[in-house]
Design a protein around this motif. Structure first.
Motif, PDB file in Angstrom:
ATOM      1  N   ARG A  80      -2.689  -3.621 -16.626  1.00 19.78           N
ATOM      2  CA  ARG A  80      -1.524  -3.362 -17.491  1.00 19.78           C
ATOM      3  C   ARG A  80      -0.405  -2.657 -16.726  1.00 19.78           C
ATOM      4  NH1 ARG A  80      -3.884  -0.047 -22.182  1.00 19.78           N
ATOM      5  NH2 ARG A  80      -5.648   0.190 -20.736  1.00 19.78           N
ATOM      6  N   ILE A  81      -0.760  -1.900 -15.684  1.00 18.28           N
ATOM      7  CA  ILE A  81       0.228  -1.325 -14.786  1.00 18.28           C
ATOM      8  C   ILE A  81      -0.164  -1.697 -13.364  1.00 18.28           C
ATOM      9  CG2 ILE A  81       0.980   0.599 -16.238  1.00 18.28           C
ATOM     10  CD1 ILE A  81      -1.008   2.384 -14.773  1.00 18.28           C
ATOM     11  N   ASP A  82       0.825  -1.710 -12.468  1.00 14.23           N
ATOM     12  CA  ASP A  82       0.545  -2.157 -11.106  1.00 14.23           C
ATOM     13  C   ASP A  82       0.709  -1.045 -10.074  1.00 14.23           C
ATOM     14  OD1 ASP A  82       3.253  -1.834 -11.124  1.00 14.23           O
ATOM     15  OD2 ASP A  82       3.743  -3.938 -10.696  1.00 14.23           O
ATOM     16  N   ARG A  83       0.822   0.192 -10.557  1.00 17.80           N
ATOM     17  CA  ARG A  83       0.875   1.338  -9.646  1.00 17.80           C
ATOM     18  C   ARG A  83       0.286   2.543 -10.349  1.00 17.80           C
ATOM     19  NH1 ARG A  83       7.410   1.940  -9.198  1.00 17.80           N
ATOM     20  NH2 ARG A  83       6.928   3.811  -7.989  1.00 17.80           N
ATOM     21  N   LYS A  84      -0.211   3.476  -9.581  1.00 17.06           N
ATOM     22  CA  LYS A  84      -0.905   4.640 -10.137  1.00 17.06           C
ATOM     23  C   LYS A  84       0.073   5.569 -10.855  1.00 17.06           C
ATOM     24  CE  LYS A  84      -4.064   8.357  -8.734  1.00 17.06           C
ATOM     25  NZ  LYS A  84      -5.106   7.985  -9.718  1.00 17.06           N
TER      26      LYS A  84
ATOM     27  N   SER B  71       0.802  -1.213   0.000  1.00 14.12           N
ATOM     28  CA  SER B  71       0.000   0.000   0.000  1.00 14.12           C
ATOM     29  C   SER B  71       0.842   1.273   0.000  1.00 14.12           C
ATOM     30  CB  SER B  71      -0.938   0.013   1.207  1.00 14.12           C
ATOM     31  OG  SER B  71      -0.194   0.125   2.409  1.00 14.12           O
ATOM     32  N   SER B  72       2.139   1.149   0.236  1.00 12.45           N
ATOM     33  CA  SER B  72       2.995   2.328   0.298  1.00 12.45           C
ATOM     34  C   SER B  72       3.708   2.614  -1.016  1.00 12.45           C
ATOM     35  CB  SER B  72       4.031   2.149   1.418  1.00 12.45           C
ATOM     36  OG  SER B  72       4.880   1.053   1.128  1.00 12.45           O
ATOM     37  N   THR B  73       3.324   1.918  -2.081  1.00 18.69           N
ATOM     38  CA  THR B  73       3.964   2.120  -3.379  1.00 18.69           C
ATOM     39  C   THR B  73       3.778   3.562  -3.867  1.00 18.69           C
ATOM     40  OG1 THR B  73       3.535  -0.170  -3.989  1.00 18.69           O
ATOM     41  CG2 THR B  73       4.064   1.332  -5.770  1.00 18.69           C
ATOM     42  N   GLU B  74       4.861   4.190  -4.270  1.00 22.03           N
ATOM     43  CA  GLU B  74       4.776   5.560  -4.773  1.00 22.03           C
ATOM     44  C   GLU B  74       4.209   5.579  -6.186  1.00 22.03           C
ATOM     45  OE1 GLU B  74       8.433   7.646  -4.606  1.00 22.03           O
ATOM     46  OE2 GLU B  74       8.685   7.401  -2.429  1.00 22.03           O
ATOM     47  N   PRO B  75       3.458   6.630  -6.530  1.00 18.12           N
ATOM     48  CA  PRO B  75       2.956   6.728  -7.901  1.00 18.12           C
ATOM     49  C   PRO B  75       4.079   7.063  -8.882  1.00 18.12           C
ATOM     50  CG  PRO B  75       2.430   8.720  -6.700  1.00 18.12           C
ATOM     51  CD  PRO B  75       3.028   7.757  -5.699  1.00 18.12           C
ATOM     52  N   ILE B  76       3.875   6.700 -10.117  1.00 21.06           N
ATOM     53  CA  ILE B  76       4.734   7.139 -11.216  1.00 21.06           C
ATOM     54  C   ILE B  76       4.303   8.554 -11.581  1.00 21.06           C
ATOM     55  CG2 ILE B  76       5.376   6.741 -13.625  1.00 21.06           C
ATOM     56  CD1 ILE B  76       4.621   3.744 -13.080  1.00 21.06           C
ATOM     57  N   LYS B  77       5.227   9.486 -11.654  1.00 21.53           N
ATOM     58  CA  LYS B  77       4.872  10.882 -11.911  1.00 21.53           C
ATOM     59  C   LYS B  77       5.190  11.294 -13.357  1.00 21.53           C
ATOM     60  CE  LYS B  77       5.379  12.520  -7.135  1.00 21.53           C
ATOM     61  NZ  LYS B  77       6.031  13.496  -6.242  1.00 21.53           N
ATOM     62  N   ILE B  78       4.192  11.896 -13.981  1.00 26.10           N
ATOM     63  CA  ILE B  78       4.323  12.471 -15.314  1.00 26.10           C
ATOM     64  C   ILE B  78       3.985  13.959 -15.210  1.00 26.10           C
ATOM     65  CG2 ILE B  78       3.443  12.488 -17.685  1.00 26.10           C
ATOM     66  CD1 ILE B  78       5.007   9.970 -17.065  1.00 26.10           C
ATOM     67  N   GLY B  79       4.831  14.822 -15.741  1.00 27.82           N
ATOM     68  CA  GLY B  79       4.596  16.257 -15.684  1.00 27.82           C
ATOM     69  C   GLY B  79       3.699  16.745 -16.807  1.00 27.82           C
ATOM     70  N   TYR B  80       2.951  17.790 -16.519  1.00 27.72           N
ATOM     71  CA  TYR B  80       2.121  18.456 -17.531  1.00 27.72           C
ATOM     72  C   TYR B  80       2.437  19.946 -17.420  1.00 27.72           C
ATOM     73  CZ  TYR B  80      -2.109  19.128 -20.450  1.00 27.72           C
ATOM     74  OH  TYR B  80      -2.981  19.430 -21.467  1.00 27.72           O
ATOM     75  N   LEU B  81       3.146  20.477 -18.407  1.00 21.24           N
ATOM     76  CA  LEU B  81       3.596  21.862 -18.385  1.00 21.24           C
ATOM     77  C   LEU B  81       2.808  22.680 -19.400  1.00 21.24           C
ATOM     78  CD1 LEU B  81       5.387  24.221 -17.622  1.00 21.24           C
ATOM     79  CD2 LEU B  81       7.203  23.260 -19.052  1.00 21.24           C
TER      80      LEU B  81
END
Length: 372
Positions: free
Chosen positions: A48-52, A5-15
């Motif tokens: 298809r992915i295992d984290r947010k 439950s402590s998995t960090e999300p994958i971050k994508i930037g929107y500029l």
């Protein structure tokens, strides 16, 4: 709390290198983000992915009203946040100089809707929401199909305007179309009466506007044409796609044929809008949702395929994105990258021509490019 439950999300930037006006419709601003969220959430739900995947947003005032420095600084902030890739910047005058900073300092991949080939590089990929090289060819095609042999041109004083003009001159020569008048207008909304009068006096049978994607330079054009009692066939760039922002922009583009990326015959896009409507209760039938779907889908495939899950890993995985069915453009448009391929949409039909309907709500398809 469990370890999982402590998995960090994958971050994508929107500029966003443009401050959206206060009058910008709130539901349309949601379209910018909810498109990404739906693509990413669907992938999480079906395994298809295992984290947010988390979208990290920054909005600054770059050129033409702000500065490049603000854009580069915002890009650096997104990198410091841990974003593995960034969607943006998008305005050519900001994107081209930011590319240098990305290559020299940040080395985090960026995807942009800029139409400039000068954006393309090792770390910089394009979903060109228009093209400074392709659109002038399409204008010449439309003019030739309409039987026009002479045209007048209004050019915004910017990198965008000058690049459009250079390529339009070449396209006109190939189609035996003569440019009988050229006049420069400001990139921001200012008095353009003198410039329009210069072109009007040359008596061209059609008019072309070479300008910025947010369409500021075109805002007063229709009013000036009305004063002159002049109603020529007129063509503009993907600035046309901003007609949906508010009634002022709709009025500005009324009567123009513009370059767009929404094609209601594209069933990939229509099926996505079906799911969008089911998820959010509205069906936005214009370019932003289908364009952003294709960007989000490419990023999703890259994140899934990135080993390791790092900026370089995502960059190299983007190069392996191949032939994804596109929601934007005409039916059959695909999305592909490669080791030396940085422009996403494949096929002439990634751009179409549309005109606005007088009802202030709808638009209609005028032509598909590549259909001879």
């Amino acid at each position: 709390m469990s370890y999982e439950s402590s998995t960090e999300p994958i971050k994508i930037g929107y500029l966003m290198d443009f401050k959206l006006p206060e009058s910008f419709p709130p539901e349309m601003k949601k379209d910018f983000f909810q498109t990404f969220e739906l693509v990413f959430d669907e992938a999480l739900a079906d395994g298809r992915i295992d984290r947010k995947i988390e979208l990290v947003y920054r909005e600054v005032e770059g050129l033409p009203k702000g500065s490049v420095k603000k854009v580069i600084d915002a890009y650096g902030d997104l990198v410091d946040e841990g974003c593995l890739a960034v969607f943006g910047p998008h305005i050519t005058d900001n994107a081209v100089p930011t590319r240098e900073a990305i290559e020299e300092r940040f080395r985090v991949p960026a995807l942009s809707v800029t139409g400039s080939d000068d954006w393309l590089g090792e770390w910089t990929f394009a979903f060109p929401q228009g093209s400074l090289t392709d659109e002038p060819i399409f204008w010449a095609d439309l003019l030739a199909k309409g039987g026009h042999t002479e045209v007048g041109v209004l050019i915004e004083a910017s990198l965008v305007g000058e690049t459009y003009l250079r390529n339009f001159r070449s396209a006109c020569r190939r189609k035996n179309i003569r440019i009988v008048a050229e006049a420069t207008i400001a990139q921001t909304a200012q008095n353009i009466n003198e410039a329009v009068d210069i072109v009007h006096k040359a008596k061209p049978s059609a008019l072309v506007h070479c300008g910025f994607g947010f369409g500021f330079g075109i805002v007063f054009l229709n009013a000036v044409l009305t004063e002159l009692d002049w109603d020529p066939p007129r063509f503009t760039s993907t600035a046309f796609q901003n007609a949906w922002i508010n009634p002022v922009m709709w009025e500005a583009f009324s009567g123009w044929t513009g370059i767009d990326q929404y094609d209601e015959s594209n069933q990939v896009g229509q099926r996505f809008l079906d799911r969008y409507q089911q998820a959010y209760g509205r069906r936005p039938e214009y370019c932003v949702p289908v364009v952003n779907h294709d960007v989000a889908n490419a990023l999703l495939h890259a994140v899934i395929d990135a080993h390791p899950l790092s900026p370089r890993g995502v960059k190299e995985a983007l190069e392996r994105v191949k032939m994804l069915p596109a929601a934007a453009g005409a039916p059959g448009t695909r999305v592909s990258f490669g080791n030396w391929t940085r422009r996403a949409w494949m096929g002439a039909g990634y751009l179409v021509a549309r005109s606005l309907d007088p009802d202030g709500v709808n638009s209609h398809l005028v032509d598909r490019f590549g259909e001879e």
